[in-house]
Structure formats: C-alpha cells, structure tokens
Design an enzyme around this catalytic site. Structure first.
Site, PDB file in Angstrom:
ATOM      1  N   ASN A   9       0.874  -1.168   0.000  1.00 36.34           N
ATOM      2  CA  ASN A   9       0.000   0.000   0.000  1.00 36.34           C
ATOM      3  C   ASN A   9       0.910   1.217   0.000  1.00 36.34           C
ATOM      4  OD1 ASN A   9      -1.729   2.096   0.502  1.00 36.34           O
ATOM      5  ND2 ASN A   9      -2.302   1.435   2.574  1.00 36.34           N
ATOM      6  N   TRP A  10       1.008   1.851  -1.148  1.00 37.58           N
ATOM      7  CA  TRP A  10       1.973   2.951  -1.281  1.00 37.58           C
ATOM      8  C   TRP A  10       1.484   4.244  -0.650  1.00 37.58           C
ATOM      9  CZ3 TRP A  10       3.424   2.177  -7.208  1.00 37.58           C
ATOM     10  CH2 TRP A  10       4.063   0.945  -7.354  1.00 37.58           C
ATOM     11  N   LYS A  11       0.228   4.281  -0.247  1.00 35.86           N
ATOM     12  CA  LYS A  11      -0.359   5.496   0.337  1.00 35.86           C
ATOM     13  C   LYS A  11      -0.103   6.688  -0.589  1.00 35.86           C
ATOM     14  CE  LYS A  11      -0.046   3.296   4.809  1.00 35.86           C
ATOM     15  NZ  LYS A  11       0.053   3.413   6.260  1.00 35.86           N
ATOM     16  N   HIS A  95      -9.406   1.416   5.341  1.00 34.21           N
ATOM     17  CA  HIS A  95      -8.076   1.558   5.948  1.00 34.21           C
ATOM     18  C   HIS A  95      -8.175   2.498   7.158  1.00 34.21           C
ATOM     19  CE1 HIS A  95      -3.894   2.704   6.547  1.00 34.21           C
ATOM     20  NE2 HIS A  95      -3.608   1.562   5.951  1.00 34.21           N
ATOM     21  N   GLU A  97      -6.485   4.878   8.096  1.00 36.10           N
ATOM     22  CA  GLU A  97      -6.337   6.309   7.785  1.00 36.10           C
ATOM     23  C   GLU A  97      -7.641   6.873   7.218  1.00 36.10           C
ATOM     24  OE1 GLU A  97      -2.732   5.714   5.557  1.00 36.10           O
ATOM     25  OE2 GLU A  97      -1.828   5.076   7.449  1.00 36.10           O
ATOM     26  N   GLU A 167      -4.996  -4.659  10.797  1.00 30.73           N
ATOM     27  CA  GLU A 167      -3.960  -3.633  10.969  1.00 30.73           C
ATOM     28  C   GLU A 167      -4.198  -2.899  12.282  1.00 30.73           C
ATOM     29  OE1 GLU A 167      -2.138  -2.552   6.917  1.00 30.73           O
ATOM     30  OE2 GLU A 167      -3.809  -1.210   7.231  1.00 30.73           O
ATOM     31  N   GLY A 173       2.958   2.467  10.743  1.00 33.53           N
ATOM     32  CA  GLY A 173       3.900   3.567  10.560  1.00 33.53           C
ATOM     33  C   GLY A 173       4.654   3.949  11.816  1.00 33.53           C
ATOM     34  N   SER A 213       3.917  -1.924  10.246  1.00 38.26           N
ATOM     35  CA  SER A 213       5.372  -1.988  10.413  1.00 38.26           C
ATOM     36  C   SER A 213       5.970  -3.342  10.004  1.00 38.26           C
ATOM     37  CB  SER A 213       5.764  -1.615  11.841  1.00 38.26           C
ATOM     38  OG  SER A 213       5.364  -0.282  12.127  1.00 38.26           O
ATOM     39  N   GLY A 234       3.017  -1.073   4.188  1.00 40.21           N
ATOM     40  CA  GLY A 234       3.063   0.347   3.865  1.00 40.21           C
ATOM     41  C   GLY A 234       4.480   0.784   3.517  1.00 40.21           C
ATOM     42  N   GLY A 235       5.147   1.421   4.463  1.00 38.05           N
ATOM     43  CA  GLY A 235       6.460   2.028   4.218  1.00 38.05           C
ATOM     44  C   GLY A 235       7.467   1.109   3.535  1.00 38.05           C
TER      45      GLY A 235
HETATM   46  P1  13P Z   1       3.318   0.561   7.584  1.00 36.24           P
HETATM   47  O1  13P Z   1       3.783  -0.737   6.970  1.00 36.24           O
HETATM   48  O2  13P Z   1       4.047   1.763   7.028  1.00 36.24           O
HETATM   49  O3  13P Z   1       3.279   0.484   9.067  1.00 36.24           O
HETATM   50  O4  13P Z   1       1.789   0.770   7.095  1.00 36.24           O
HETATM   51  C1  13P Z   1       0.901  -0.283   7.237  1.00 36.24           C
HETATM   52  C2  13P Z   1      -0.325   0.024   6.502  1.00 36.24           C
HETATM   53  O5  13P Z   1      -1.082   0.913   6.867  1.00 36.24           O
HETATM   54  C3  13P Z   1      -0.620  -0.749   5.271  1.00 36.24           C
HETATM   55  O6  13P Z   1      -1.911  -0.518   4.817  1.00 36.24           O
END
Ligand code: 13P
Length: 256
Positions: A9-11, A95, A97, A167, A173, A213, A234-235
């Site tokens: 998930n590149w956000k 999600h 967020e 999640e 993050g 993470s 994510g990251g």
């Molecule tokens: P991180 O891997 O950056 O913690 O993000 C997780 C996430 O929200 C994937 O959707």
C-alpha cells in the site's frame, strides 16, 4: 488452501516514474514468488502506469480507496468502475487512515464493500483497534464490529473472496509491530467471527493479512503463524528491494 497474498500500500507516495520502477520490481518479485500472490496499490493517478508495468506478469493492482457510487457529484473521489477500467483487481476499503483521518464510518465502508463487488473489484477490508482500545481490553470488540459491519449483507460467495487485513492502528507507521503471537491471536479471533457469521468451511477459505510496520526482518515469523495468510505493507513497500525480500520471506515461511 489459502494462497498467501502480500500487497503493498503505497499510500500518498511515489511519482510517476518511481511508481513504474517500483511496479517493475514488484512484478519481478511476483514472478519469482512460489505460491504467493503479490499486489500493489498505488495512488489512483498512477494506477495506469503501474498496470502498464505489470502487464504480462502475475502482479495484481488495486486502488487504495473508492467511493460507493458509480459516478456523480463527489469532488475528489474515485469510483469503482474507474479503477476497474484501469485494470485494478482489488480495492483497499476501510483503511485506518480512512476511518480515523477522514472519518469514514462502518456504514460507509459497508456500502463500499458492496459497491466493490457490484463493480467487479475484490475488497481488502481493513480492521483493527487503536492503542487506547487495546489498552482498555477492547481489541476483540472493535475487531468484531469492523468485521461484522464490513461483511454485513454479503453472500457466502462474496464473503469468501474478501481479503481481511488486520492492521492494529498502533502498529501502523510506528515501527511497533504486533508480535507474531499478538497478530495470530487476533487473526484466529477473526476466523472465529467468520465461522459464526457463515460457517467453518468459509472461515477456512478467507485470507487474512497482517499490516503494521512489516519489514523484511519480521516477515518470516509473522508469516509462520497459522492464521496469517499475507501482509499489507506500507512504508517497506516503497523500496523495491525490501518489498521483494518480504515476498521471498513470505514464500519461504509458507513452504518450510
Ligand atoms: P506501515 O507498513 O508503514 O506500518 O503501514 C501499514 C499500513 O497501513 C498498510 O496498509
């Protein structure tokens, strides 16, 4: 058997050229991964470039969000048929967020889940508790509510195809990964919810990803857990090498 599914998930990251390069790396990882499905969810404006880079490879592409209407006066939103037309297979819905920064409610997310099926997309339904909720012993209650409302009104055939991503909000993050046991406990709980909502066979078919993470060096232990069927990253999905290592470690964990 549930095919493990590792998805990036590149956000709100990358640019057009970086997105294409990342997609090429993910496509190579998808080709090399034995028995693991690999996907990426780029920002909507780069979906087309990513689909082009993924063409002819097993890499799946998804949207990060979508509106539940097919079209209309919804400034700034992306509709399911748009993602579908560009070549998406999946849509991340609910999600944390979206829930906590943009105020999406359970009811809103449920409408999106139904819309995804209507427009030919498969939902990656995100669920998970906040830190205060975990500390107050409310993890299961929150996750139960997210799962039950997210799947409300789906037929068994549809529910079987939903990917659920657990999640924990406190792990997203932050560098604070849930321990493999903490994640496994909640994944097993989610499978129990699926069994009571539907039946044991369906519960055994649904893929449940962990997100929060995830990195190459914690992938193996997470993916060794019986009820962890994949990862939403994510990251660490923003670096081609790291993401490829996560895919390879996932394949290794599931084949040992
Ligand atoms: P991180 O891997 O950056 O913690 O993000 C997780 C996430 O929200 C994937 O959707």
């Amino acid at each position: 058997m549930r095919k493990p599914f590792v998805c990036g998930n590149w956000k709100m990251n990358t640019d057009r050229r970086g997105a294409a390069a990342l997609a090429q790396g993910a496509a190579r990882a998808a080709e090399q991964a034995r028995g693991v499905e690999v996907g990426v969810c780029p920002p909507a404006c780069y979906v087309e470039a990513v689909v082009a880079a993924a063409r002819g490879t097993p890499l799946a592409v998804g949207g990060q969000n979508m509106h539940f209407e097919a079209s209309g006066a919804f400034t700034g939103e992306v509709a399911g048929p748009m993602l579908k037309e560009l070549g998406c297979r999946y849509a991340i819905l609910g999600h944390s967020e979206r829930r906590h920064v943009f105020g999406e409610t359970d009811e809103f997310i449920s409408r999106k889940v139904h819309a995804a099926f209507k427009f030919g997309l498969l939902p990656i339904l995100c669920v998970g508790e906040k830190l205060q909720e975990r500390q107050a012993g409310r993890t299961e209650a929150v996750v139960h509510r997210h799962v039950t409302s997210g799947l409300a009104g789906l037929t068994g055939d549809q529910a079987r195809q939903v990917v659920i991503a657990y999640e924990p909000v406190w792990a997203i993050g932050t560098g604070l990964t849930a321990t493999p046991q903490q994640a496994q406990d909640v994944h097993a709980f989610i499978r129990g919810c699926l069994e009571s909502l539907y039946d044991a066979a369906l519960a055994g078919d649904v893929r449940i990803q962990y997100g929060g993470s995830v990195k190459p060096d914690n992938t193996f232990d997470l993916m060794r857990q019986a009820d962890i069927d994949g990862l939403l990253v994510g990251g660490a999905s923003l670096k081609a090498e790291g993401f490829s290592a996560i895919v390879a470690e996932s394949a290794r964990a599931k084949e040992v």
